[in-house]
Enzyme design. Structure first.
Site, PDB file in Angstrom:
ATOM      1  N   LYS A 174      24.362  41.106 -22.195  1.00 57.72           N
ATOM      2  CA  LYS A 174      23.165  39.357 -22.285  1.00 57.72           C
ATOM      3  C   LYS A 174      23.607  38.548 -21.334  1.00 57.72           C
ATOM      4  CE  LYS A 174      23.600  41.861 -26.126  1.00 57.72           C
ATOM      5  NZ  LYS A 174      23.730  43.244 -25.389  1.00 57.72           N
TER       6      LYS A 174
ATOM      7  N   HIS B 220      10.922  24.101 -42.484  1.00 62.43           N
ATOM      8  CA  HIS B 220       9.388  24.425 -41.842  1.00 62.43           C
ATOM      9  C   HIS B 220       9.606  23.862 -40.484  1.00 62.43           C
ATOM     10  CE1 HIS B 220       5.283  25.862 -40.986  1.00 62.43           C
ATOM     11  NE2 HIS B 220       5.197  23.721 -41.035  1.00 62.43           N
TER      12      HIS B 220
ATOM     13  N   GLU C  54      47.283  47.589 -23.073  1.00 63.92           N
ATOM     14  CA  GLU C  54      45.840  47.263 -22.989  1.00 63.92           C
ATOM     15  C   GLU C  54      46.439  48.280 -21.057  1.00 63.92           C
ATOM     16  OE1 GLU C  54      42.855  47.784 -22.133  1.00 63.92           O
ATOM     17  OE2 GLU C  54      42.618  47.122 -23.518  1.00 63.92           O
TER      18      GLU C  54
ATOM     19  N   GLY D 187      38.703  44.600 -23.538  1.00 66.11           N
ATOM     20  CA  GLY D 187      38.393  46.181 -23.615  1.00 66.11           C
ATOM     21  C   GLY D 187      36.366  45.643 -23.331  1.00 66.11           C
TER      22      GLY D 187
END
Length: 472
Positions: free
Chosen positions: A50, A451, A33, A39
């Site tokens: 985010k 629900h 790397e 990355g």
């Protein structure tokens, strides 16, 4: 030369996952790397964006607290520096998490720029060689297998080069020194749309310019239209079927020339131009040409198990054909490594890759769009359910959005699912699993859904397709 079973070049969501899975399967593994572990995704993409988007969402809730019966005294405003610092802190935390995982799995991390070469040393029978360059030295390593996972970077338009100051890419957009008053975003894919939403949420006047006729053009047409309405409602100026012809960045403000499909020219001024017109693969200088590895349209050519035409060399992630998404790279990594180690690996079905865009409302989709079905001559029946009819969405305070499901008319197989609304990115995984197992609409209707939830809207949309919807 130190020898490994596998060397992975690149430590993004493809590279580090490949390394860890290989180590789990008993291989001696190294990762090369040149920058931060994790990355682009962890450091300059998925994760920090985010974090920014969450800050915009919290600001929105605070500014509309009265809608929930909560009184906040005084004016609620963003601390832009603190928002950026939070995002960078989270990225650093995640990068350290990858470092921990690599260490935990006994993976050697080699810092530097890696390239592949043919091993011409007759005393060494292993043909694959990785040369790692740093500012001070070059070190050679051999491996039975090498996986290229070098990722991609922001695409540069020749006539609008990025200068890193007022014409920027996604990296600079994550670390602007101050909140701009105005911004033009070129491109409305996931990157462009997410930054448009974030900066508009922070108070920037945002214009988004899309060359194609609609926003997020890979999505179903109805979903695209819905996002366009939502963006305009938030005060974002949307220009589709338009292109940025020229940007003069020599003054205090950028002067932008925009041409629409009717050749009409519009001139606009803004502080920042954000170029979000796609990505370019990082394949330069890594030795592909020297080994004769086949490349097509800037991507490495591989088979279903990510083998190149050069024995022992593999490629995954953004540098191969397919969606340039983190979760795709990770899955490719696992398939690739498991095939190398002799496991019964299964090729990826690229027709069922989920896509998520984290704007507000969010977008999530998998499978065929209605337009795909028309173009391929597939007869379908379709069900839709708006979140305006959802009890959970109503109670949560945001009813903007819908569910659209598509079924094959003859087999009833579920072949498309398209969602827009709050938290829909958390709902799409079930649809992916169902479609992989060729679930039908009746299978969905015969499954009890809880629900009140947002996810029950998928069942309601399916019932609508069969003419049996209750709550609409």
């Amino acid at each position: 030369m130190k020898q490994f079973d596998l060397i992975v070049i690149g430590s993004g969501p493809g590279g580090y996952v490949a390394a860890i899975r290989a180590s789990q399967l008993g291989m001696n593994v190294a990762v090369v790397e040149r920058a931060e572990l994790g990355g682009i995704c962890l450091n300059w993409g998925c994760i920090p964006t985010k974090a920014l988007l969450k800050s915009a969402q919290v600001l929105h809730y605070a500014q509309h607290a009265a809608d929930y019966g909560i009184k906040i005294e005084g004016c609620v405003t963003p601390d832009f520096d603190a928002v950026i610092i939070r995002s960078r802190t989270i990225s650093d935390m995640m990068s350290k998490g990858v470092q921990f995982l690599l260490k935990k799995n006994n993976i050697t991390v080699i810092e530097g720029f890696g390239r592949i070469e043919k091993n011409t040393t007759q005393a060494e029978p292993i043909p694959n060689l990785v040369v790692v360059s740093t500012s001070s030295e070059e070190v050679r390593y051999t491996a039975h297998h090498i996986i290229l996972a070098t990722g991609a970077r922001s695409r540069q338009l020749p006539h609008i080069p990025q200068n890193g100051k007022n014409i920027i890419g996604y990296r600079e957009a994550l670390t602007l020194p101050q909140l701009p008053k105005s911004m033009l975003v070129m491109g409305s894919g996931a990157i462009g749309s997410e930054f448009a939403y974030f900066y508009a949420g922070m108070g920037t006047q945002v214009t988004i310019v899309e060359y194609l006729p609609r926003l997020v053009p890979i999505e179903d047409e109805e979903i695209s239209s819905h996002l366009g309405r939502a963006f305009r409602k938030k005060g974002i100026k949307v220009m589709t079927s338009a292109s940025v012809e020229k940007v003069d960045s020599s003054g205090e403000m950028c002067k932008v020339i925009i041409k629409d499909s009717k050749e009409k020219i519009t001139e606009l001024e803004c502080e920042i131009v954000l170029s979000a017109v796609g990505i370019t693969t990082n394949i330069e200088g890594i030795g592909l040409e020297d080994l004769g590895i086949e490349i097509d349209k800037g991507k490495v050519v591989v088979d279903n198990f990510y083998r190149t035409n050069c024995k022992g060399i593999y490629a995954i992630g953004d540098i191969v054909h397919g969606p340039a998404l983190a979760h795709v790279a990770s899955h490719e990594a696992i398939v690739c490594v498991e095939k190398i180690t002799g496991l019964d690996a299964h090729p990826i079905n690229y027709k069922l890759i989920p896509g998520c865009t984290y704007t507000s409302p969010e977008i999530a989709s998998v499978g065929m769009t209605e337009q795909d079905c028309v173009s391929e001559g597939i007869e379908v029946f379709i069900g839709k359910f708006p979140f305006t009819a959802s009890g959970k969405a109503t109670a949560s305070g945001n009813r903007d959005g819908m569910v659209k499901v598509i079924f094959n008319k003859h087999t009833h197989e579920w072949i498309g699912c398209h969602l827009i609304g709050d938290h829909v990115t958390e709902m799409i995984s079930g649809a992916v699993i169902a479609m992989n197992h060729k679930i039908t609409g009746m299978d969905i209707l015969h499954s009890v859904h809880p629900h009140p939830t947002l996810s029950e809207a998928i069942m309601e949309a399916t019932a609508a397709a069969y003419g049996a919807v209750i709550h609409l």
